[in-house]
Design an enzyme around this catalytic site. Structure first.
Site, PDB file in Angstrom:
ATOM      1  N   GLU A  32       0.833  -1.172   0.055  1.00 46.02           N
ATOM      2  CA  GLU A  32      -0.077   0.078  -0.117  1.00 46.02           C
ATOM      3  C   GLU A  32       0.938   1.192   0.018  1.00 46.02           C
ATOM      4  O   GLU A  32       2.049   1.246   0.748  1.00 46.02           O
ATOM      5  CB  GLU A  32      -0.883  -0.086   1.328  1.00 46.02           C
TER       6      GLU A  32
ATOM      7  N   ARG B 188       4.599 -13.753   9.507  1.00 45.84           N
ATOM      8  CA  ARG B 188       5.104 -12.510   9.415  1.00 45.84           C
ATOM      9  C   ARG B 188       6.559 -12.514  10.198  1.00 45.84           C
ATOM     10  O   ARG B 188       6.715 -13.465  10.993  1.00 45.84           O
ATOM     11  CB  ARG B 188       4.440 -11.415  10.060  1.00 45.84           C
TER      12      ARG B 188
ATOM     13  N   LYS C  30       3.612   0.171  10.514  1.00 53.30           N
ATOM     14  CA  LYS C  30       3.574   1.339   9.982  1.00 53.30           C
ATOM     15  C   LYS C  30       3.358   2.629  10.849  1.00 53.30           C
ATOM     16  O   LYS C  30       3.702   3.420  10.796  1.00 53.30           O
ATOM     17  CB  LYS C  30       2.563   1.303   8.702  1.00 53.30           C
TER      18      LYS C  30
HETATM   19  P1  ATP Z   1      -0.573  -2.521   7.663  1.00 52.51           P
HETATM   20  O1  ATP Z   1      -0.648  -3.763   8.208  1.00 52.51           O
HETATM   21  O2  ATP Z   1       0.129  -1.455   8.687  1.00 52.51           O
HETATM   22  O3  ATP Z   1      -1.500  -2.052   6.868  1.00 52.51           O
HETATM   23  P2  ATP Z   1       1.237  -3.757   6.028  1.00 52.51           P
HETATM   24  O4  ATP Z   1       2.630  -4.070   6.781  1.00 52.51           O
HETATM   25  O5  ATP Z   1       0.509  -4.957   5.773  1.00 52.51           O
HETATM   26  O6  ATP Z   1       0.947  -2.879   6.739  1.00 52.51           O
HETATM   27  P3  ATP Z   1       1.494  -3.466   3.103  1.00 52.51           P
HETATM   28  O7  ATP Z   1       1.998  -2.240   2.354  1.00 52.51           O
HETATM   29  O8  ATP Z   1       0.055  -3.809   2.826  1.00 52.51           O
HETATM   30  O9  ATP Z   1       1.795  -3.064   4.723  1.00 52.51           O
HETATM   31  O10 ATP Z   1       2.495  -4.666   2.905  1.00 52.51           O
HETATM   32  C1  ATP Z   1       2.821  -5.323   1.854  1.00 52.51           C
HETATM   33  C2  ATP Z   1       2.934  -6.747   1.842  1.00 52.51           C
HETATM   34  O11 ATP Z   1       4.066  -6.860   2.947  1.00 52.51           O
HETATM   35  C3  ATP Z   1       1.953  -7.456   2.533  1.00 52.51           C
HETATM   36  O12 ATP Z   1       1.626  -8.549   1.841  1.00 52.51           O
HETATM   37  C4  ATP Z   1       1.993  -7.521   3.987  1.00 52.51           C
HETATM   38  O13 ATP Z   1       1.634  -8.750   4.321  1.00 52.51           O
HETATM   39  C5  ATP Z   1       3.769  -7.959   3.740  1.00 52.51           C
HETATM   40  N1  ATP Z   1       4.447  -7.616   5.143  1.00 52.51           N
HETATM   41  C6  ATP Z   1       4.376  -6.630   5.968  1.00 52.51           C
HETATM   42  N2  ATP Z   1       5.005  -6.713   7.179  1.00 52.51           N
HETATM   43  C7  ATP Z   1       5.280  -7.796   7.060  1.00 52.51           C
HETATM   44  C8  ATP Z   1       6.230  -8.668   7.878  1.00 52.51           C
HETATM   45  N3  ATP Z   1       6.612  -8.137   9.064  1.00 52.51           N
HETATM   46  N4  ATP Z   1       6.635  -9.889   7.702  1.00 52.51           N
HETATM   47  C9  ATP Z   1       6.044 -10.529   6.460  1.00 52.51           C
HETATM   48  N5  ATP Z   1       5.425  -9.870   5.627  1.00 52.51           N
HETATM   49  C10 ATP Z   1       5.082  -8.567   5.924  1.00 52.51           C
HETATM   50 MG    MG Z   2      -1.464  -4.526   4.670  1.00 53.81          MG
END
Ligand code: ATP
Ligand code: MG
Length: 545
Positions: free
Chosen positions: A31, A257, A267
């Site tokens: 995003e 994760r 974030k």
């Molecule tokens: P939020 O949950 O705050 O909206 P997000 O970390 O999910 O943010 P995105 O921009 O949607 O943010 O992330 C892009 C991709 O990165 C998503 O598929 C998300 O699942 C993955 N991602 C984010 N943080 C992690 C993490 N700590 N470990 C593994 N994958 C992650």
């Molecule tokens: Mg997300």
């Protein structure tokens, strides 16, 4: 880079063997509302490496279906970070480019009797949804006619209603054991201007509708995502079956994760750190963002090796920050020049060395990797050594540095012996008077005496002034909690003023300072003064298995 097997590769291989998939296509779907952090690196490395392992490809898709907080600044930063990590998306797509098509498919869904406009507000919807143990209740608007739904949905689009006044919902099953299937919201009203669409739209598709459609439109075969989407998979499949009008059948697979001790990954909290001024920006070298890590001097190879070594499973994992440090050292060890720097300078005067003379001595750039070549380092009557490398009286026999009456080797140069100390007005040691032995030049084969250790130095008149930034974890104690700002480590950034040996230093270039750590030239460097960020210290408590 080492090849790792994991359960995702196994699943993909099975799909290929079963003839379900020919060319593997994955996507990384950030995003554009924040900078990427090291947790995102797990997701994007998984996306790219999984496709690459089967000769397939990966697209970058900005999941920009929520206008709030999204912006072009993030779009550019994310693209730069991905390239920096060494990945090249085959296509760059924007979820918002499918708004028209998604809208049309939503209209089709209404016509099939599978979606309705609902007037319940957010709280009421939650109330009607039921709980894990109780089924939900039907919305009183659930049985509106197709004609009425079509008209209301069109009016939603036309801006006739306020935010929250109406939503479009899927008509699935209010008694489903999976709460996500209890008539999920598909569209909501939002009057925030969109970073690419402006005010063209005031209704926006929800993730659960938009994401599977985007995957399907783009020919994605494996939609890899983190574990929290596990119980959305049934809905994902429902959307592909019932809303999508084409042939592609993307498959969602979830992975755990990644969390790192003492490291904020959320974030929302990263934004708070920046907005509260606790850090100097998203690229503060203490931040776990890719821009922050880059500024600190962490290399893409170190990040990749670290991420791949953490493995991949369907369980969220937390690893020690020391483990990343280990991979940083391993990556830099043979790649960078080992130079001399003095972070807390102490003046040395060689009383028996000729006034005004400077000689240039040979030095290997990296004792463990001769391919990095040699350089010349300056030596003269006036030098600096590390303050910690001198004490007036050696505390014991194990002390292997300079003290009055003791002789040490200056690395790449001569033996020097400390004879006398000069103090400043506060009684602090200001200068040490030494003598050197010209026979003892490094590489000359001199072996009549053994020095009491080897220490670094820089020649005073040619040395460059530098600030050395040293970092400790930004957060001590609990990381992911509302009051994490109270857990900020007050000693997370130390600035030292000293010198580095003469040379050309370019922004982003890394060096090992012998016996201290790896440092990288910061963008704040200028002609008067260089700035170095300590990427990682030499010491480690991490023991890889
Ligand atoms: P939020 O949950 O705050 O909206 P997000 O970390 O999910 O943010 P995105 O921009 O949607 O943010 O992330 C892009 C991709 O990165 C998503 O598929 C998300 O699942 C993955 N991602 C984010 N943080 C992690 C993490 N700590 N470990 C593994 N994958 C992650
Ligand atoms: Mg997300």
């Amino acid at each position: 880079m080492e090849e790792y097997s994991n359960f995702i590769k196994t699943e993909i291989a099975n799909d290929i063997a079963a003839g379900k998939v020919k060319e593997v296509v994955t996507r990384f779907p950030p995003e554009p509302n924040a900078y990427l952090h090291i947790g995102h690196a797990r997701a994007l490395i998984t996306d790219f490496e999984s496709a690459k392992a089967f000769g397939g490809y990966t697209n970058l898709r900005f999941d920009d279906t929520n206008p709030s907080k999204e912006g072009a600044e993030y779009v550019d930063a994310i693209q730069k970070d991905i390239e920096w990590l060494g990945y090249h998306p085959k296509n760059v797509f924007f979820g918002s480019d499918y708004f028209e098509k998604t809208y049309e498919l939503a209209v089709e869904l209404i016509k099939k009797g599978l979606a309705y406009v609902c007037d319940l507000n957010q709280n009421e919807i939650a109330e009607y949804r039921g709980t894990l143990t109780e089924p939900g209740k039907d919305s009183p608007y659930r049985n509106r006619s197709v004609e009425e739904n079509l008209k209301l949905f069109e009016e939603m689009r036309a801006g006739k209603y306020k935010e929250g006044e109406k939503v479009l919902r899927a008509k699935i099953d209010m008694a489903s054991p999976n709460i996500n299937m209890r008539d999920p919201v598909l569209y909501r009203i939002n009057y925030t201007a969109h970073h690419r669409q402006g005010t063209k739209w005031c209704i926006y598709p929800m993730y659960d509708l938009a994401h599977p459609l985007q995957d399907a439109f783009e020919g994605v075969t494996h939609s890899l995502c983190s574990l929290e989407y596990d119980n959305h998979r049934v809905l994902y499949d429902w959307v592909v079956e019932n809303v999508y009008d084409g042939k592609n059948r993307p498959r969602q697979i979830e992975f755990g994760r990644l969390n790192i001790t003492n490291t904020i990954m959320s974030k929302r909290y990263l934004r708070q750190l920046v907005e509260s001024g606790k850090v100097i920006g998203y690229d503060d070298p203490r931040m776990p963002t890719l821009v922050g890590l880059r500024r600190r001097g962490v290399t893409p190879d170190a990040i990749k090796a670290f991420i791949l070594s953490t493995g991949l499973s369907r369980i969220n994992s937390t690893v020690e920050g020391d483990m990343l440090d280990h991979f940083i050292r391993e990556d830099l060890k043979l790649k960078v020049n080992r130079i001399m720097a003095v972070t807390k300078p102490l003046k040395i005067t060689i009383t028996n060395y000729e006034d005004g003379k400077i000689e240039y001595l040979d030095a290997l750039n990296n004792q463990e990797n001769e391919e990095l070549g040699k350089r010349k380092i300056a030596f003269s009557k006036h030098l600096y050594i590390e303050r910690d490398d001198f004490t007036e009286v050696a505390p014991n026999r194990k002390y292997k540095r300079l003290a009055l009456g003791l002789e040490v080797r200056l690395m790449h140069a001569y033996f020097i012996k400390a004879n006398e100390v000069k103090y400043d007005a506060n009684g602090e040691i200001e200068e040490v008077l030494c003598t050197y032995d010209p026979q003892t030049l490094s590489g000359s084969g001199f072996n009549e005496r053994k020095p009491n250790g080897t220490i670094g130095f820089v020649e005073a008149s040619t040395a460059k002034k530098a600030v050395f930034n040293q970092f400790e974890p930004l957060i001590i104690g609990e990381v992911d909690s509302e009051n994490f700002l109270e857990n900020i480590n007050p000693n997370s950034w130390t600035k030292l003023n000293g010198f580095v040996e003469n040379g050309n230093y370019k922004e982003g270039e890394s060096f090992q300072f012998i016996r201290d750590g790896y440092y990288t030239v910061d963008k704040d460097s200028n002609d008067e003064c260089l700035v170095f960020n300590r990427t990682v210290s030499l010491k480690s408590s991490f023991k890889p298995q």
